[in-house]
Design a protein around this motif. Structure first.
Motif, PDB file in Angstrom:
ATOM      1  N   ARG A   8     -35.738 -12.495 -41.102  1.00 33.75           N
ATOM      2  CA  ARG A   8     -34.467 -11.763 -40.987  1.00 33.75           C
ATOM      3  C   ARG A   8     -34.333 -11.157 -39.592  1.00 33.75           C
ATOM      4  O   ARG A   8     -33.285 -11.217 -38.965  1.00 33.75           O
ATOM      5  N   GLN A   9     -35.434 -10.600 -39.079  1.00 36.61           N
ATOM      6  CA  GLN A   9     -35.434 -10.020 -37.730  1.00 36.61           C
ATOM      7  C   GLN A   9     -35.102 -11.096 -36.692  1.00 36.61           C
ATOM      8  O   GLN A   9     -34.326 -10.844 -35.766  1.00 36.61           O
ATOM      9  N   ASP A  20     -31.408 -11.871 -36.953  1.00 33.88           N
ATOM     10  CA  ASP A  20     -30.620 -10.774 -36.391  1.00 33.88           C
ATOM     11  C   ASP A  20     -30.662 -10.739 -34.871  1.00 33.88           C
ATOM     12  O   ASP A  20     -29.755 -10.202 -34.240  1.00 33.88           O
ATOM     13  N   SER A  21     -31.717 -11.318 -34.284  1.00 27.10           N
ATOM     14  CA  SER A  21     -31.807 -11.360 -32.824  1.00 27.10           C
ATOM     15  C   SER A  21     -31.295 -12.685 -32.252  1.00 27.10           C
ATOM     16  O   SER A  21     -31.515 -12.993 -31.084  1.00 27.10           O
ATOM     17  N   HIS A  70     -42.142 -13.686 -35.116  1.00 28.30           N
ATOM     18  CA  HIS A  70     -41.019 -14.471 -35.633  1.00 28.30           C
ATOM     19  C   HIS A  70     -40.624 -15.488 -34.570  1.00 28.30           C
ATOM     20  O   HIS A  70     -41.146 -15.458 -33.452  1.00 28.30           O
ATOM     21  N   ALA A  97     -38.994 -10.729 -44.042  1.00 27.59           N
ATOM     22  CA  ALA A  97     -38.426  -9.655 -43.218  1.00 27.59           C
ATOM     23  C   ALA A  97     -38.458 -10.038 -41.734  1.00 27.59           C
ATOM     24  O   ALA A  97     -37.495  -9.772 -40.995  1.00 27.59           O
ATOM     25  N   LEU A  98     -39.538 -10.663 -41.301  1.00 27.55           N
ATOM     26  CA  LEU A  98     -39.621 -11.125 -39.910  1.00 27.55           C
ATOM     27  C   LEU A  98     -38.610 -12.242 -39.632  1.00 27.55           C
ATOM     28  O   LEU A  98     -38.025 -12.299 -38.547  1.00 27.55           O
TER      29      LEU A  98
END
Length: 160
Positions: free
Chosen positions: A18-19, A22-23, A44, A15-16
């Motif tokens: 993915r974060q 996304d950034s 991350h 999930a991190l």
């Protein structure tokens, strides 16, 4: 042996990652967990800032050096979406952190990049055990490695 608790923390690493993606960053994420199972720190990748040392595993080592008593560090576990690079392995060893559990290996990552036509890095890829001794290392974990592969593939495709 990978436990349900390990899987929970690896899921958070994904999930991190993915974060991070996304950034606008490379998809890597990591979590530091105490001996009693508390999440102490997570992060991350932040290499898109221009500082290529801003790996989450390196940030964990820095944070632990300043916030976890030396006598407690070896009982901590670092969970990460990708196996530590040589820089992060060395930082882990110097700080005296314990067990490492990773979703995808450096070898897998290099094979994926090669398969997608991404030029190899000028920094040699070494396994954690080639850099530090005496640390329990577990990985890759196939169900999470595939998720990590998909994140990296998405990033490579987005770069064109």
């Amino acid at each position: 042996m990978i436990t349900e608790q390990d899987k929970k923390h690896l899921a958070r690493c994904v999930a991190l990652a993915r974060q991070a993606l996304d950034s606008g960053d490379q998809p890597f994420g990591s979590v530091l967990v105490s001996a009693d199972g508390r999440v102490l720190f997570e992060d991350h990748n932040h290499v898109s800032s221009g500082d290529r040392t801003r790996h989450p595993e390196f940030e964990i080592a820095r944070w632990a050096a300043n916030n976890v008593p030396e006598a407690e560090r070896a009982a901590c576990t670092v969970y990460t979406s990708g196996e530590h690079c040589a820089m992060c392995s060395a930082a882990h060893g110097w700080v005296g952190l314990g067990r490492i559990v990773y979703a995808a290996s450096s070898r897998q990552y290099a094979e994926w990049m090669r398969g997608w036509g991404v030029p190899a890095s000028n920094v040699r890829s070494l396994s954690i055990s080639e850099v530090i001794d005496g640390v329990e290392v577990e990985g890759p974990v196939p169900e999470f490695a595939e998720q990590v592969r998909l994140l990296h593939e998405e990033r490579v495709r987005s770069l064109g």
